[in-house]
Design an enzyme around this catalytic site. Structure first.
Site, PDB file in Angstrom:
ATOM      1  N   SER A   1       0.800  -1.225   0.000  1.00 12.71           N
ATOM      2  CA  SER A   1       0.000   0.000   0.000  1.00 12.71           C
ATOM      3  C   SER A   1       0.830   1.271   0.000  1.00 12.71           C
ATOM      4  O   SER A   1       0.275   2.363   0.027  1.00 12.71           O
ATOM      5  CB  SER A   1      -0.939   0.003   1.205  1.00 12.71           C
ATOM      6  OG  SER A   1      -0.189   0.013   2.398  1.00 12.71           O
TER       7      SER A   1
ATOM      8  N   LYS B   1      -5.879   3.351   9.486  1.00 10.39           N
ATOM      9  CA  LYS B   1      -5.049   4.368   8.825  1.00 10.39           C
ATOM     10  C   LYS B   1      -5.699   5.748   8.893  1.00 10.39           C
ATOM     11  O   LYS B   1      -5.024   6.756   9.139  1.00 10.39           O
ATOM     12  CB  LYS B   1      -4.815   3.962   7.371  1.00 10.39           C
ATOM     13  CG  LYS B   1      -3.960   2.716   7.211  1.00 10.39           C
ATOM     14  CD  LYS B   1      -3.839   2.305   5.754  1.00 10.39           C
ATOM     15  CE  LYS B   1      -2.970   1.064   5.604  1.00 10.39           C
ATOM     16  NZ  LYS B   1      -2.870   0.607   4.209  1.00 10.39           N
TER      17      LYS B   1
END
Length: 825
Positions: free
Chosen positions: A694, A737
């Site tokens: 990611s 996140k």
């Protein structure tokens, strides 16, 4: 008979004339012994009443009455605590052994009967009646009884080699029948009550017959003892010696008609097994083991093993269950009282209760709470147990590496015990507790087996109704237990074990949620733990927000609780010094107590120069911000990656660079920009391993910023996987996140378009305070992330990148993970 002949003399006893015995005698209570006429008895005196008595008796040269207590433990006996018959005695010798401690020798003179007690202070006095032997000593029957007594006494003395040979001569020299009977009764080893019965027998014939009976029984016991001794003669080990002594004791008790203590205990164990609610199959096994136990010598090691096994069977809650509290409103009240938010967990518990209410035989669910430390996973177990009205047991699995910890050891091993599951069931005392398997992701495996494999049967609703522990070796029903597992991350949990549990994720808290938790739970708790009250300490709203934002940066609230404890201790010092003033903590005073701020937003400082981009990472402790720094230097087109990276992250960097080379002209970069330059990409916090796909979007953005000279916006962070065609693929860990971005002061978040649905799990406050940009293609990311667009107006109209973004690509759920060395080194 005892090893001392109690100081009896061979001549006729020094009797006292009946008229010389006063009508009122001071009474000396005697414990654990019976004193007979004609005997000489040493006594240790320590009771104050007795000391006062002997002092007066010695001073006035008077006789005293010695009477045996009914109960030896009675410190201050009254009339009801003394026998009616005693012995008139003269104090022959008195010695002072210390303060309030005397030693005296008394000589028995005659029997007497207590008529009534007339004084209790400073010592006992009683009105007495003197007693004389009623049968003449020249009676033929008396003489015959005396001969039999002497004969039996000789036999008993011969069977007791510890007695001196002079004991026989002493018995033979006694001519007075009453004296002989009293001598033998005083020295034969029989209970106090039987000796007292001899003393109270006034008729001489009856007394001698009673002593004959006691002496005959003693002879038989000694014969039996010698018989046992002859059977077990030879060289004996320590174990054999213990066995011999136990056999002697058993034989003596059987001869006396007394039931052995072991037999009583085994009978009691049998009753417990009957009441344990065992199934027919298990009851058959238990009864067979009990029958075997009764035939095993108590000194054998097998006896202890078998008995311990049956004790475990009897103590386990085979049929004992606690009733469930199925009141849904009460359950919701308890959960709301103890925990803020966590709506998904509360909803699941209420669903279980609702179904349990409708269907009485429902099996217990197997839940797994996954989340960073400090978010309330373990404490939820206590609240759930309280809401259900069940017992709560916690089983810590962190560091467990031996399979036998779960399944137990087989009974063939020395010191074997059941596994932790069965031990927890015994501790709970019911067969339907809430059992928390804490830190299930910290299980290990080595040559002793894999504990996680042993948990497969425990956590499978289709199997755990007949869980088999190696120690018990009989099935135990775990189907009604409500199992709750906790973990910081799911990756270390094996797939088959994960498949058996219902996963419920607990992410971190927002600032607003932390403030609420602090007000409702943490501050009251710390005030109580530090001995303070609401009239001693108040934390202002500004100070509390400052504590949350500037002194802690975590997913949970443990560090926040420690900071609140620091404040409470500072106030406790003032209160302990006598201060009565309520102390209100504001922002200025907060810095005095906690020191300078520990956390501040560094995003804008990090991105002041081109080539630096802010990404987002998932860690076992929640989300975190990840700064990616790039630089260029003269060279030959080499790419250097640093920061303790995994293979997947290295490949992401290669893919980002390759895509940048294909799009170099579109963003105004020379096509041959790598011919004379080397690139270095660095991920700070190099001591922490990092891996995952990611970071691709962030790496591409940082490289584009480096070569175009356009800075990345300081209020923006991003995540997503970048492909060679420039597509932005979805990643995992979005909630963690986003919360990390919110904690770090970020204002804009760039996410893959396919992760839009994941925002539903993000708390409302974070969604309200953040701006979200969703991208399908890397061009959209650059447009949103850089301060100015790197594309020319003409190419923006043409739509560089063509229709590549419309192609279908597989969804990747693997999040970029920043992993602690403890998890993956």
């Amino acid at each position: 008979m005892s090893d001392k002949m109690k100081g009896m003399t061979a001549s006729a006893p020094a009797l006292i004339a009946k008229e010389d015995i006063p009508e009122i005698l001071p009474i000396l209570p005697l414990r654990n012994s019976v004193f007979f006429p004609g005997g000489v008895l040493p006594l240790a005196v320590g009771r104050q009443k007795t000391i006062a008595l002997i002092k007066d008796a010695v001073r006035d040269d008077q006789v005293i009455g010695v009477v045996t207590q009914r109960r030896a433990e009675e410190e201050d006996p009254g009339a009801a605590d003394l026998h009616a018959m005693g012995t008139v005695a003269r104090i022959v010798k008195l010695l002072k052994m210390g303060e309030d401690n005397y030693s005296l020798v008394v000589q028995g003179l005659a029997r007497f009967r207590v008529l009534d007690l007339i004084q209790e202070q400073p010592y006992l006095k009683a009105r007495v009646e003197a007693i004389e032997d009623k049968t003449p000593v020249d009676d033929v029957e008396v003489q015959a009884l005396a001969i039999n007594l002497k004969k039996l006494a000789r036999e008993v003395i011969e069977l007791m080699p510890e007695l001196p040979a002079a004991a026989i001569e002493l018995v033979e020299s006694i001519t007075h029948p009453g004296h002989l009977a009293d001598l033998i009764a005083a020295n034969v080893d029989v209970p106090i009550d039987e000796k007292q019965a001899v003393l109270e027998t006034v008729d001489l014939k009856a007394r001698m017959k009673l002593v004959l009976e006691l002496l005959n029984r003693k002879r038989e016991v000694l014969k039996l003892s010698n018989k046992i001794d002859s059977q077990v003669k030879g060289e004996m080990s320590k174990t054999q010696r213990e066995y011999y002594l136990r056999q002697q004791l058993k034989a003596i008790k059987e001869e006396l008609g007394e039931i052995g203590e072991e037999e009583e205990e085994l009978d009691e164990l049998g009753e417990r097994l009957k009441k344990a609610g065992l199934t027919p199959e298990i009851e058959k096994v238990a009864n067979k083991e009990l029958a075997r136990l009764k035939s095993i010598p108590t000194a054998s090691s097998e006896y202890t093993v078998a008995r311990t096994y049956l004790e475990w069977i009897a103590d386990l809650p085979w049929a004992k269950a606690s009733p469930d509290n199925l009141d849904l409103d009460n359950a919701l009240t308890v959960l709301d009282r103890d925990h803020y938010d966590l709506e998904k967990i509360k909803k699941r518990i209420l669903e279980y209760l609702a179904v349990r209410k409708l269907k009485n035989d429902m099996r217990g669910p197997i839940l797994c709470f996954v989340g960073p430390p400090g978010v309330g996973k373990t404490s939820l177990g206590h609240s759930i147990a309280e809401a259900l009205g069940r017992k709560f047991v916690r089983l810590s699995l962190g560091g467990v590496r031996d399979e036998a910890e779960i399944r137990g050891h087989r009974r063939t091993y020395v010191g074997a015990l059941p596994g932790r599951i069965i031990q927890s069931m015994k501790k709970a005392g019911t067969n339907n507790p809430v059992m928390m398997l804490d830190e299930i992701d910290k299980l290990g495996a080595d040559f002793r087996g894999d504990p996680s494999a042993a948990l497969l049967e425990v956590l499978d609703p289709e199997q755990n109704f007949s869980f088999s522990d190696h120690y018990l070796d009989v099935p135990f029903d775990l189907s009604t237990v409500m199992f709750i597992a906790t973990a910081n991350q799911l990756d270390p949990v094996p797939g088959p074990l994960r498949d058996r549990m219902e996963i419920l994720e607990l992410s971190g808290y927002t600032f607003e949620e932390k403030s609420h938790i602090a007000r409702k739970h943490l501050i009251p708790k710390q005030l109580k733990e530090h001995g303070l009250g609401v009239d001693n300490l108040e934390i202002s709203e500004e100070a509390l927000i400052q504590t949350v934002t500037a002194y802690t940066r975590e997913a949970g609230v443990r560090a926040l609780e420690r900071r609140i404890a620091d404040i409470a201790r500072a106030v406790a010092v003032d209160v302990a010094k006598g201060s009565k003033i309520k102390r209100t903590i504001d922002k200025a005073e907060l810095e005095i107590i906690l020191g300078p701020e520990k956390y501040y937003s560094e995003v804008s400082q990090r991105t002041e120069v081109p080539g630096v981009a802010t990404g987002m990472a998932w860690t076992p402790s929640g989300g975190d911000l990840l700064f990616i720094e790039t630089t260029k230097m003269s060279g030959k087109g080499l790419l250097t990656l640093t920061g303790q990276l995994g293979d997947v992250m290295k490949e992401s960097a290669q893919a980002a660079l390759s895509y940048l080379r294909t799009k170099s002209s579109a963003v105004g970069i020379p096509v041959n920009f790598l011919e004379k330059q080397d690139i270095h990409i660095h991920f700070p916090a190099g001591g922490i391993p990092k891996d995952g796909p990611s970071a691709g979007v962030t790496i591409f953005t940082a490289l584009t910023s480096l070569f175009t000279g356009i800075r990345v916006r300081g209020d923006t962070c991003m995540t997503g996987e970048c492909t060679l065609r420039g597509l932005v693929l979805p990643v995992g860990g979005i909630k963690e996140k986003v919360l990390a971005a919110h904690r770090g002061g970020i204002k804009r978040v760039i996410l893959p378009e396919r992760n839009r649905k994941d925002l539903l799990e993000v708390p409302e406050q974070a969604r309200r305070e953040l701006e979200f940009v969703f991208a399908n293609h890397m061009e959209e990311v650059l447009q949103a992330a850089l301060e100015t667009s790197p594309f020319t107006a003409a190419k923006a109209k043409g739509g560089s990148g063509g229709g590549e973004g419309s192609e279908e690509t597989p969804v990747t759920e693997t999040p970029m993970a920043v992993k602690t060395p403890e998890v993956r080194a």
